[in-house]
Design a protein around this motif. Structure first.
Motif, PDB file in Angstrom:
ATOM      1  N   GLU A 114      -5.310  -5.391  -0.546  1.00 48.75           N
ATOM      2  CA  GLU A 114      -5.631  -4.797   0.443  1.00 48.75           C
ATOM      3  C   GLU A 114      -6.982  -5.210   1.153  1.00 48.75           C
ATOM      4  O   GLU A 114      -7.030  -5.020   2.285  1.00 48.75           O
TER       5      GLU A 114
ATOM      6  N   ALA B  30      -1.410   2.204  -7.832  1.00 52.33           N
ATOM      7  CA  ALA B  30      -2.640   2.954  -7.215  1.00 52.33           C
ATOM      8  C   ALA B  30      -2.101   3.965  -6.517  1.00 52.33           C
ATOM      9  O   ALA B  30      -0.940   4.080  -5.976  1.00 52.33           O
TER      10      ALA B  30
ATOM     11  N   ALA C 236       0.886  -1.176   0.045  1.00 47.48           N
ATOM     12  CA  ALA C 236       0.190  -0.042   0.092  1.00 47.48           C
ATOM     13  C   ALA C 236       0.732   1.295  -0.028  1.00 47.48           C
ATOM     14  O   ALA C 236       0.663   2.100  -0.829  1.00 47.48           O
TER      15      ALA C 236
ATOM     16  N   LYS D 234      -8.256   2.558   2.318  1.00 46.92           N
ATOM     17  CA  LYS D 234      -8.850   1.154   2.260  1.00 46.92           C
ATOM     18  C   LYS D 234      -8.380   0.088   3.153  1.00 46.92           C
ATOM     19  O   LYS D 234      -9.351  -0.479   3.973  1.00 46.92           O
TER      20      LYS D 234
ATOM     21  N   ALA E 159      -1.746  -1.967  -5.818  1.00 41.77           N
ATOM     22  CA  ALA E 159      -3.050  -2.444  -5.297  1.00 41.77           C
ATOM     23  C   ALA E 159      -3.032  -3.793  -5.583  1.00 41.77           C
ATOM     24  O   ALA E 159      -2.603  -4.459  -6.628  1.00 41.77           O
TER      25      ALA E 159
ATOM     26  N   SER F  20      -5.105   6.572  -0.969  1.00 39.90           N
ATOM     27  CA  SER F  20      -6.553   5.760  -1.191  1.00 39.90           C
ATOM     28  C   SER F  20      -5.990   4.323  -0.629  1.00 39.90           C
ATOM     29  O   SER F  20      -7.034   3.837   0.127  1.00 39.90           O
ATOM     30  N   LEU F  21      -4.924   3.591  -0.845  1.00 38.62           N
ATOM     31  CA  LEU F  21      -4.758   2.376  -0.397  1.00 38.62           C
ATOM     32  C   LEU F  21      -4.629   2.254   1.002  1.00 38.62           C
ATOM     33  O   LEU F  21      -5.142   1.555   1.803  1.00 38.62           O
TER      34      LEU F  21
END
Length: 286
Positions: A109, A181, A101, A189, A106, A185-186
């Motif tokens: 996750e 990614a 991450a 998540k 990605a 954002s990861l």
């Protein structure tokens, strides 16, 4: 052999914190050490069993009259090359996912929070929230029963629900192909995934995770709860009030307490619902 200890209490080596002793126990950190231990075992002619981080096993309270090989410290390293990540078998799965991450890669996750090692997760095809670890797996390096190091591609491995054809091999490392990614954002998540687990699962208690595999078109936890078994205790073993497919050690449960509760739950669900649950936890020396 200096890598091998004798008459070792097993409760310090797996999540349930119960069980008896092992006649012999070894914790290899490299493939070379592992090979030496296996050669020692062959010469001695003793039986053996393998565990990773110990997140899905239950040993009996009796003496395991053989060798327990703990792979939790084996090959604890991670290497990245662009979208590919190669990870040693002993790396905790959550550490691998945090690494990917932060690297902006990605694919893993959804598995965050699953206890256990990367090697063990590959062996049992760990999964959650619609994803399995095999979805992004490219190849694994394994040690076979003859002591040979082999590389198996994804196409050479059969994966099913919480199982794989890797059973019989010892996973040394795994290679994943992931997608680029945004790291932020990861991170969000995996934080969300962790909070979902904290909310729904007794992560604060000693357990093996899900005790039973998910039956077809149903959920083990739903079936167990519908039988009125939440909170049921035998000794200090309890069907979790938070998630019925977890049996937790409330303090001083023996392995026999836990085992009896597993069998009682399994029998009750079958008698009331006509569905035979299959254990996901590996029962050793029962």
């Amino acid at each position: 052999m200096k890598l091998i200890s004798e008459n070792v209490f097993l409760k310090d080596y797996y999540f349930y914190r119960a069980g008896g002793t092992a006649r012999y126990l070894a914790c290899p950190e490299t493939a070379q050490e592992l090979s030496g231990i296996l050669e020692w075992r062959r010469k001695k002619g003793v039986s053996y069993t393998l565990i990773g981080a110990g997140s899905n096993v239950l040993f009996s309270d009796d003496l395991f009259d053989g060798l327990v090989i703990v792979l939790a410290g084996l090959n604890r390293w991670i290497v990245r090359s662009r979208q590919r990540v190669i990870c040693g078998a002993g790396v905790p799965l959550h550490c691998l996912i945090e690494f990917t991450a932060l690297s902006g890669l990605a694919g893993l996750e959804n598995l965050y929070g699953i206890p256990g090692s990367t090697g063990g997760s590959c062996l049992m095809n760990a999964g959650a929230f619609g994803s399995d670890i095999s979805d992004n797996l490219e190849k694994v390096e394994v040690l076979d029963s003859e002591g040979r190091v082999l590389t198996l591609s994804r196409g050479e491995i059969e994966f099913g629900y919480r199982k794989s054809s890797l059973d019989g091999y010892i996973v040394l490392s795994a290679e994943f192909l992931l997608k680029y990614a945004d790291p932020l954002s990861l991170k969000k998540k995996i934080d969300l995934t962790a909070s979902k687990r904290d909310e729904k699962q007794p992560v604060e208690s000693c357990s093996c995770g899900s005790v039973f595999k998910r039956p077809e078109n149903n959920y083990a936890g739903t079936l167990i709860e519908s039988c009125g078994l939440k909170g049921l205790r035998i000794g200090d073993a309890e069907v979790s009030e938070k998630h019925a497919n977890f049996i937790v050690n409330k303090g001083n449960a023996t392995s026999l307490d836990i085992y009896r509760l597993i069998k009682y739950v399994k029998d009750t669900v079958y008698n009331q619902k006509g569905i035979l649950l299959e254990e996901e936890v590996k029962l050793i020396n029962f």
